[in-house]
Motif scaffolding. Structure first.
Motif, PDB file in Angstrom:
ATOM      1  N   GLU A  14       0.860  -1.188   0.000  1.00  0.00           N
ATOM      2  CA  GLU A  14       0.000   0.000   0.000  1.00  0.00           C
ATOM      3  C   GLU A  14       0.894   1.235   0.000  1.00  0.00           C
ATOM      4  O   GLU A  14       1.639   1.468   0.948  1.00  0.00           O
ATOM      5  N   GLU A  16       1.726   5.450  -0.392  1.00  0.00           N
ATOM      6  CA  GLU A  16       1.128   6.766  -0.138  1.00  0.00           C
ATOM      7  C   GLU A  16       0.869   7.462  -1.470  1.00  0.00           C
ATOM      8  O   GLU A  16      -0.162   8.079  -1.674  1.00  0.00           O
ATOM      9  N   GLU A  43      -2.894   6.094  -1.713  1.00  0.00           N
ATOM     10  CA  GLU A  43      -3.754   7.173  -1.221  1.00  0.00           C
ATOM     11  C   GLU A  43      -3.851   8.298  -2.248  1.00  0.00           C
ATOM     12  O   GLU A  43      -4.839   9.017  -2.310  1.00  0.00           O
ATOM     13  N   CYS A  44      -2.797   8.463  -3.050  1.00  0.00           N
ATOM     14  CA  CYS A  44      -2.751   9.558  -4.025  1.00  0.00           C
ATOM     15  C   CYS A  44      -2.137   9.068  -5.329  1.00  0.00           C
ATOM     16  O   CYS A  44      -1.177   8.296  -5.309  1.00  0.00           O
TER      17      CYS A  44
END
Length: 341
Positions: A14, A16, A43-44
């Motif tokens: 995972e 960022e 996330e982005c």
């Protein structure tokens, strides 16, 4: 390549941020690399590209689908809502609607904004008359393929005739450069070839360095032979050039003060090269995609260039090349309507 080869490792992580540089490389939504990239968890997501639309507006869908899945609907919905109306019917309202939808997620910086000190680039089209024998051969091949394609479409349908159509278009493009590319026994001249040789000689004699781009390696080899016979200093870069030799050629060309020509295949040298010691660019044969040509010109028209750059595109009259230029202009207009600051 790493993501594709070690997909099971990357998918388990995972991140960022996942950032794609040259994100047009995922324009084909069915490609394995694109599919693996889309499976990454983060996330982005950020995509960087100088050519968001290369072949068609569908390129944009694939990149936006990576950034914000579902924003533009499914590919089928996107084609019906935007791609077909914009590309087939020149629907300006649909182009404006698409522009507004993607604008909140787009940050655009043009070369003119970033490199304000960059000298201008002048682009010109040089129209070349085919030699009589060349024109005769062109018409013969065109008629032959037209008749064969019409028969194939009637018997097998358009879908199964695509290879024959592409083969015919490629052959016509080669003849427009030089018939010897498709007939080794051809002993006559080529109108375009004579003009290209003359322009290279003139530029080098006047003290300039010239980048010469062609889609066809076989044509570059012909140019190489004729330029060597004329004692023109030259370098050559194709897809078969080793990484070491590629680096040597680029370094030598950049450092040498001697006027010379650098022959480059469009695919091998369209990106990733800094050749600011040249101030002339010759695009010998037009490609369907105007972005590919722009990338080629940018090998010299970039930060570090101190002189005005002259770019020439050579087009054989009454040939498929004139139609390619029209298609390029259409594609450029799509991009101008949709991708704005």
């Amino acid at each position: 390549g790493l993501v594709r080869n070690d997909a099971h490792l990357f998918e388990a992580m995972e991140f960022e941020v996942v950032m794609l540089d040259e994100s047009q490389n995922i324009k084909n939504h069915t490609a394995k690399t694109t599919q693996y990239i889309n499976k990454l968890k983060s996330e982005c997501r950020i995509a960087l590209t100088g050519t968001p639309i290369e072949n068609s507006i569908r390129d944009l869908w694939s990149q936006m689908n990576f950034l914000n899945k579902g924003l533009l609907g499914s590919l089928k919905q996107f084609e019906e809502t935007y791609a077909k109306p914009i590309e087939k019917q020149a629907d300006k309202k649909k182009a404006e609607e698409l522009r507004k939808k993607i604008k909140p997620f787009l940050l655009r910086r043009t070369k003119a904004e970033v490199a304000k000190e960059l000298p201008p680039i002048t682009e010109k089209i040089v129209y070349c008359e085919m030699s009589p024998t060349q024109a005769e051969m062109y018409e013969e091949v065109k008629s032959q393929y037209r008749n064969n394609i019409l028969e194939n479409v009637e018997e097998e349908g358009l879908g199964k005739s695509k290879f024959s159509i592409l083969q015919g278009l490629s052959k016509l493009r080669q003849i427009a450069n030089h018939p010897k590319m498709v007939d080794a026994e051809y002993a006559e001249g080529s109108g375009k070839h004579a003009v290209v040789i003359e322009k290279i000689k003139t530029a080098v004699d006047d003290g300039h360095k010239v980048l010469v781009f062609s889609q066809f390696v076989s044509y570059l080899k012909m140019l190489q032979k004729d330029l060597e016979e004329a004692d023109i200093p030259l370098y050559i870069l194709t897809g078969s050039t080793t990484k070491e030799n590629r680096s040597k050629a680029v370094s030598s060309f950049q450092k040498s003060r001697k006027p010379s020509a650098f022959l480059i295949s469009l695919k091998a040298g369209g990106t990733g090269l800094n050749l600011t010691s040249a101030d002339y660019v010759f695009i010998v044969d037009p490609w369907w995609n105007p972005a590919a040509e722009a990338q080629a010109r940018d090998r010299t028209h970039r930060i570090g260039q101190m002189r005005n750059v002259m770019s020439y595109k050579f087009i054989s009259r009454d040939s498929i090349e004139e139609k390619i230029v029209v298609l390029q202009q259409k594609k450029q207009s799509y991009s101008n309507d949709i991708i704005v600051s």
